[in-house]
Write a protein that holds these residues in place. Sequence first.
Motif, short mmCIF file in Angstrom:
data_model
loop_
_atom_site.label_atom_id
_atom_site.label_comp_id
_atom_site.label_asym_id
_atom_site.label_seq_id
_atom_site.Cartn_x
_atom_site.Cartn_y
_atom_site.Cartn_z
N LEU A 18 -22.46 -10.12 0.37
CA LEU A 18 -21.82 -10.98 1.38
C LEU A 18 -22.62 -12.26 1.58
O LEU A 18 -22.05 -13.36 1.62
N VAL A 19 -23.93 -12.14 1.69
CA VAL A 19 -24.77 -13.32 1.89
C VAL A 19 -24.74 -14.22 0.66
O VAL A 19 -24.64 -15.45 0.78
N GLY A 20 -24.81 -13.62 -0.51
CA GLY A 20 -24.79 -14.40 -1.74
C GLY A 20 -23.48 -15.15 -1.94
O GLY A 20 -23.49 -16.33 -2.30
N LEU A 21 -22.37 -14.48 -1.70
CA LEU A 21 -21.07 -15.14 -1.86
C LEU A 21 -20.87 -16.25 -0.84
O LEU A 21 -20.37 -17.33 -1.18
N SER A 22 -21.26 -16.00 0.39
CA SER A 22 -21.06 -17.03 1.41
C SER A 22 -22.00 -18.21 1.19
O SER A 22 -21.63 -19.35 1.47
N GLY A 23 -23.19 -17.97 0.66
CA GLY A 23 -24.13 -19.06 0.42
C GLY A 23 -23.83 -19.84 -0.83
O GLY A 23 -23.85 -21.08 -0.84
N ALA A 24 -23.53 -19.16 -1.92
CA ALA A 24 -23.34 -19.82 -3.21
C ALA A 24 -22.00 -20.55 -3.30
O ALA A 24 -21.92 -21.63 -3.88
N PHE A 25 -20.97 -19.96 -2.77
CA PHE A 25 -19.64 -20.54 -2.91
C PHE A 25 -19.08 -21.11 -1.62
O PHE A 25 -17.95 -21.56 -1.58
N GLY A 26 -19.86 -21.05 -0.56
CA GLY A 26 -19.41 -21.62 0.71
C GLY A 26 -18.25 -20.86 1.32
O GLY A 26 -17.44 -21.44 2.03
N ILE A 27 -18.16 -19.58 1.02
CA ILE A 27 -17.07 -18.77 1.56
C ILE A 27 -17.30 -18.56 3.05
O ILE A 27 -18.36 -18.09 3.46
N ASN A 28 -16.32 -18.92 3.85
CA ASN A 28 -16.41 -18.74 5.28
C ASN A 28 -15.68 -17.46 5.66
O ASN A 28 -14.50 -17.30 5.37
N LEU A 29 -16.38 -16.54 6.31
CA LEU A 29 -15.79 -15.27 6.67
C LEU A 29 -15.01 -15.33 7.99
O LEU A 29 -14.38 -14.36 8.37
N GLY A 30 -15.05 -16.45 8.66
CA GLY A 30 -14.30 -16.62 9.91
C GLY A 30 -14.76 -15.64 10.97
O GLY A 30 -15.93 -15.58 11.32
N GLN A 31 -13.84 -14.86 11.49
CA GLN A 31 -14.14 -13.88 12.53
C GLN A 31 -15.01 -12.75 12.00
O GLN A 31 -15.67 -12.07 12.78
N LEU A 32 -15.02 -12.52 10.71
CA LEU A 32 -15.84 -11.46 10.12
C LEU A 32 -17.30 -11.89 9.95
O LEU A 32 -18.09 -11.14 9.42
N ASN A 33 -17.63 -13.08 10.41
CA ASN A 33 -18.99 -13.58 10.31
C ASN A 33 -19.98 -12.68 11.05
O ASN A 33 -21.15 -12.65 10.73
N ILE A 34 -19.53 -11.94 12.04
CA ILE A 34 -20.39 -11.01 12.78
C ILE A 34 -20.75 -9.82 11.89
O ILE A 34 -21.73 -9.11 12.14
N LEU A 35 -20.00 -9.60 10.82
CA LEU A 35 -20.23 -8.48 9.91
C LEU A 35 -21.58 -8.59 9.19
O LEU A 35 -22.22 -7.57 8.94
N VAL A 36 -22.02 -9.79 8.88
CA VAL A 36 -23.25 -9.98 8.10
C VAL A 36 -24.47 -9.46 8.85
O VAL A 36 -25.22 -8.64 8.29
N PRO A 37 -24.74 -9.86 10.09
CA PRO A 37 -25.92 -9.30 10.77
C PRO A 37 -25.79 -7.81 11.06
O PRO A 37 -26.79 -7.08 11.04
#
Length: 51
Positions: A18-37
Amino acid sequence: MTITKSYGMLALAIYLLLVGLSGAFGINLGQLNILVPIMALVAGVLILIGR
């Protein structure tokens, strides 16, 4: 290739993906952003207790 049987390592792998995809490709998880921590906390706890 086999998938690990350790829940902690599996949660860590999902977190890192999740961290790699969001960082490398700029994928925004929107409301699921709380899922990462939350995934980081779950992985850490499971690794600590040895599951």
